[in-house]
Scaffold this active site. Structure first.
Site, PDB file in Angstrom:
ATOM      1  N   HIS A  47      98.784  88.998 106.299  1.00 54.87           N
ATOM      2  CA  HIS A  47      97.900  87.836 106.355  1.00 54.87           C
ATOM      3  C   HIS A  47      97.416  87.589 107.783  1.00 54.87           C
ATOM      4  O   HIS A  47      96.221  87.373 108.023  1.00 54.87           O
ATOM      5  CB  HIS A  47      98.658  86.618 105.830  1.00 54.87           C
ATOM      6  CG  HIS A  47      97.910  85.329 105.904  1.00 54.87           C
ATOM      7  ND1 HIS A  47      97.330  84.742 104.808  1.00 54.87           N
ATOM      8  CD2 HIS A  47      97.652  84.492 106.949  1.00 54.87           C
ATOM      9  CE1 HIS A  47      96.748  83.606 105.172  1.00 54.87           C
ATOM     10  NE2 HIS A  47      96.937  83.434 106.467  1.00 54.87           N
ATOM     11  N   GLU A  48      98.337  87.624 108.734  1.00 52.22           N
ATOM     12  CA  GLU A  48      97.961  87.326 110.116  1.00 52.22           C
ATOM     13  C   GLU A  48      97.103  88.427 110.729  1.00 52.22           C
ATOM     14  O   GLU A  48      96.151  88.151 111.468  1.00 52.22           O
ATOM     15  CB  GLU A  48      99.218  87.082 110.952  1.00 52.22           C
ATOM     16  CG  GLU A  48      99.896  85.761 110.637  1.00 52.22           C
ATOM     17  CD  GLU A  48      98.945  84.582 110.792  1.00 52.22           C
ATOM     18  OE1 GLU A  48      98.199  84.512 111.791  1.00 52.22           O
ATOM     19  OE2 GLU A  48      98.936  83.725 109.901  1.00 52.22           O
ATOM     20  N   HIS A  88      93.600  87.934 109.670  1.00 56.41           N
ATOM     21  CA  HIS A  88      92.893  86.966 110.512  1.00 56.41           C
ATOM     22  C   HIS A  88      92.408  87.634 111.797  1.00 56.41           C
ATOM     23  O   HIS A  88      91.271  87.428 112.235  1.00 56.41           O
ATOM     24  CB  HIS A  88      93.818  85.801 110.862  1.00 56.41           C
ATOM     25  CG  HIS A  88      93.944  84.771 109.783  1.00 56.41           C
ATOM     26  ND1 HIS A  88      92.876  84.286 109.060  1.00 56.41           N
ATOM     27  CD2 HIS A  88      95.040  84.106 109.306  1.00 56.41           C
ATOM     28  CE1 HIS A  88      93.284  83.381 108.191  1.00 56.41           C
ATOM     29  NE2 HIS A  88      94.602  83.249 108.315  1.00 56.41           N
ATOM     30  N   HIS A  90      90.600  80.347 104.334  1.00 60.23           N
ATOM     31  CA  HIS A  90      91.417  80.943 103.278  1.00 60.23           C
ATOM     32  C   HIS A  90      90.710  80.810 101.937  1.00 60.23           C
ATOM     33  O   HIS A  90      89.814  79.983 101.766  1.00 60.23           O
ATOM     34  CB  HIS A  90      92.787  80.261 103.195  1.00 60.23           C
ATOM     35  CG  HIS A  90      93.584  80.343 104.460  1.00 60.23           C
ATOM     36  ND1 HIS A  90      93.511  79.389 105.446  1.00 60.23           N
ATOM     37  CD2 HIS A  90      94.459  81.281 104.902  1.00 60.23           C
ATOM     38  CE1 HIS A  90      94.304  79.732 106.454  1.00 60.23           C
ATOM     39  NE2 HIS A  90      94.888  80.875 106.144  1.00 60.23           N
TER      40      HIS A  90
END
Length: 764
Positions: free
Chosen positions: A280-281, A284, A362
């Site tokens: 997830h990070e 980003h 998101h």
């Protein structure tokens, strides 16, 4: 003793696994206090020494906000990242990109190189804590530092967890999932000497001169704590270098050591979630971020033209009653429509709740609940979707290998425009077909939608009227789903110690027929060893192993196969093969839920107690069931949709079964060393043929006859569970006189004092 208790929203009868994605996990303090309060409630009531009434419950606001958007606004990160010149295998400038080459061999697998903490500890630029008392930067603002505490120290286990497990998992996923125009030669990280400027993490001099070989993206990893120890942040990441066309090239990734509790236990489910956090990070850092949604242009569907603007659309939804922002770049639209089976869907809905850390960066939680790029993770597992890969491809920087996406995500899949565009209270409730639940009875247990765990319907009282278009309970305008990111839609949340697929889960008393294994799934069932009774009429669930015999579903109970309807329809399992060892029932869902079809056969070892071959990964159930009634319109003041309201859950209830009481007592032993003597006595009491002792006590109390029918059990529930005068006498029966209340009772009062201080109890 009558007390007023202050406790956190994380408190539950059994602490649920409620983890906010990436930056969003319950703090150790809140979880510990929840366990302390629940365990002491059980302990005190169990021995009949103190009657504890929860008179007032006040939720302390605990804002589990992701920090990505905060980090990307800092100097040198995100949209403020330095631009550097990089040579590629072919011309990729903003005006003359050869986008047709994306479909050729010119685009190759993304190469990622990871470097852990390049700072100099002796010079005070260390990017991790080596000992208690160290001073390290937090990177949260210019010159910001914090003093390392015990949980902040990067132990050998935590370092290995980051370096050998989490980052390799994220690296492997993106190297499989994304292709790029590769950097020619070494990637030289020119510019300032740090990645980020607050103060940023150090970049080795060789990376700025010679460069990094075989790299298209470089990640510098640190492991410093946040100054705010109550923060739920697990990790954060943001780009610190980009090219002239805004393609991210270098990033800073930071893990919070205190949150890496699985570094020692290494349980498979927790590791899968931590790996998903890392993915997830990195997503980003690679560009999945609000500043890159729409205002950087997108690649036309034919791959030959870069559309200079657009890519997002904001429109008022009459069915949802709010303004909705969609990602409308062409591949996102294609994948969103295909996933839901809705040819008119505008695009992929973007989250509008959760504050600056979640809103805008998101996928919308209500309809993309299990997507790894939703802002908060509340299920057992989350999945990397085709939708997310489509976004990356639309940027023009990448092509996607869609085979890398996880096909197991089933939330709302194939349920049409109605699911994607309508309020949740029109879609069905409290059944196998529904993603949502509308049950305020916290005693009932449910299966999570993916059947990976047993859980409860997450409902909370927010203390004030919710937005009128997000009120789902008639006459109760302040009641809504505990996860407000889902537009306050209530969903089943898993209990942390009832994860069916976690082999480390176990029952303190093996009387329920549960099997916890990688192949287990959740079923509606109240199965119990014959001759035993929980005295409860609540809705219950169990974990069993499903397997297919053609279209028929079979369910393994401790290795013995019981059969569901032969035509694959929903119904009740035939338990005759159990030979009377268990009473109760098992509800069979449609066998198609587990992929059963003609020609699918069970393994030859099934029914013999050996490891069976599981059924296929569950496919999405059939269409929605009967919707609940539409709530009565309210006239109470309506807060703004993004108001940071925190639900006030019901106070923890006493576990209804002997096995759960033993579990709570053992939790007290683990959490409160000073209480181990008293808690161990309680565990011994309830672990010594508890059901027989309870029956003997109820007979002696003259109320047993009131507990032998379902109707009577409902009317006499308190007596059937506790006995008319409490269970102190029951414990006395189970314990030797030397271990009676008189011996360890004083210790329990010491525990009470410690517990009251721990959870913030205020006497009335």
């Amino acid at each position: 003793v009558t007390v007023s208790v202050l406790y956190w929203p994380a408190v539950a009868r059994v602490a649920p696994s409620l983890r906010k994605r990436a930056c969003c996990r319950p703090t150790a303090t809140s979880t510990r206090n929840a366990f302390v309060f629940a365990a002491m409630t059980v302990a005190l009531r169990a021995v009949g020494l103190v009657t504890l009434f929860v008179a007032v419950v006040v939720a302390l606001p605990q804002r589990h906000e992701c920090v990505h958007d905060a980090v990307r606004r800092l100097p040198g990160y995100g949209a403020n990242a330095e631009r550097i010149n990089v040579s590629y295998a072919f011309d990729t400038s903003a005006t003359t990109r050869s986008f047709a080459a994306q479909q050729s061999s010119s685009f190759q697998s993304l190469r990622i190189q990871v470097f852990f903490d390049q700072g100099d500890c002796s010079a005070g630029t260390c990017g991790h804590c080596t000992a208690v008392g160290d001073t390290v930067p937090t990177y949260e603002s210019a010159g910001a530092t914090t003093t390392c505490q015990t949980d902040d120290v990067l132990t050998t286990e935590k370092r290995a967890y980051i370096v050998d497990r989490l980052m390799p998992a994220a690296k492997d996923f993106f190297q499989r999932a994304l292709n790029v125009a590769r950097v020619s030669g070494n990637l030289v990280v020119s510019g300032s000497s740090t990645c980020g400027q607050s103060p940023g993490t150090a970049i080795p001099a060789s990376h700025q001169s010679t460069g990094v070989a075989d790299a298209d993206f470089v990640a510098y990893v640190t492991a410093v704590p946040k100054a705010d120890r109550s923060s739920a942040t697990v990790a954060w990441a943001a780009a610190c270098r980009r090219d002239s066309a805004d393609r991210p090239l270098v990033a800073h990734v930071n893990f919070i050591p205190a949150k890496l509790t699985n570094a020692v236990n290494l349980t498979s489910v927790d590791q899968a979630n931590d790996e998903a956090t890392a993915v997830h990070e990195i997503a980003h850092a690679l560009g999945f971020s609000a500043p890159f949604f729409g205002d950087r242009g997108h690649l036309a569907l034919d791959g030959t033209t870069m559309v200079p603007s657009g890519g997002t659309t904001t429109a008022t939804s009459s069915t949802l009653g709010k303004s909705v922002t969609y990602l409308t770049s062409p591949r996102v639209v294609r994948e969103a429509r295909a996933y839901f089976g809705c040819d008119t869907l505008i695009g992929g809905e973007i989250e509008d709740q959760g504050g600056s850390g979640t809103a805008g960066s998101h996928w919308e939680k209500r309809i993309f609940n299990d997507d790894s790029m939703s802002g908060i993770s509340t299920g057992v597992l989350s999945y990397h979707s085709r939708l997310t890969l489509a976004f990356f491809e639309d940027t023009g920087h990448y092509t996607a290998n869609y085979d890398a996406a996880d096909t197991r995500m089933a939330w709302g899949k194939g349920k049409g425009c109605a699911f994607a565009e309508n309020k949740c209270d029109t879609l069905g409730t409290n059944d196998d077909n529904s993603e949502f639940c509308f049950d305020t009875n916290t005693q009932n247990t449910y299966c999570t939608f993916d059947r990976l765990a047993r859980g409860y319907c997450g409902v909370g009282d927010y203390g004030q009227a919710l937005p009128s278009h997000q009120q789902y309970f008639s006459g109760a305008p302040s009641i809504g789903g505990a996860v407000y990111h889902s537009d306050y839609c209530p969903t089943v949340l898993p209990y942390g110690n009832r994860i069916c697929i976690d082999p480390t889960t176990s029952d303190s008393q093996d009387v329920y027929g549960n099997t916890f294994s990688a192949t287990s799934r959740c079923f509606d069932s109240n199965l119990l060893q014959s001759g035993r009774s929980t005295g409860s009429t609540r809705r219950e669930t169990r974990c069993f192993v499903p397997e297919c015999d053609g279209v028929r579903l079979r369910i393994l109970v401790k290795g013995v196969a019981v059969t569901c309807p032969a035509d694959g329809s929903a119904g009740t399992a035939d338990l005759s093969a159990l030979n009377g060892q268990y009473s109760g029932s098992i509800t069979c869902p449609q066998s198609s839920v587990f992929g059963c079809a003609a020609g699918v056969t069970p393994p030859p070892t099934s029914g013999g107690g050996t490891s069976p071959t599981p059924a296929a990964t569950p496919s999405p159930p059939a269409g929605p069931g009967t919707p609940p009634s539409t709530p009565t319109p309210q006239t109470a003041p309506t807060p703004a949709p993004n108001a940071d309201l925190v639900p006030t859950p019901a106070p923890p209830s006493l576990p209804l079964s002997c096995a759960d009481r033993v579990s709570c007592a053992r939790t007290a032993m683990a959490m409160l060393p000073q209480c181990r003597g008293a808690a161990r006595a309680i565990a011994d009491c309830f672990g010594t043929d508890c059901d027989t002792q309870m029956e003997n006590y109820l007979r002696a109390a003259g109320v047993y006859s009131n507990c032998t029918s379902n109707a009577a059990q409902t009317a006499y529930q308190g007596a059937c569970i506790e006995g008319r005068a409490g269970v102190a006498d029951l414990c006395y029966l189970a314990l030797s006189p030397a271990a009676s209340v008189g011996v360890w009772g004083p210790a329990l009062f010491v525990c009470l004092a410690a517990a009251l201080l721990a959870v913030g109890v205020v006497p009335l």
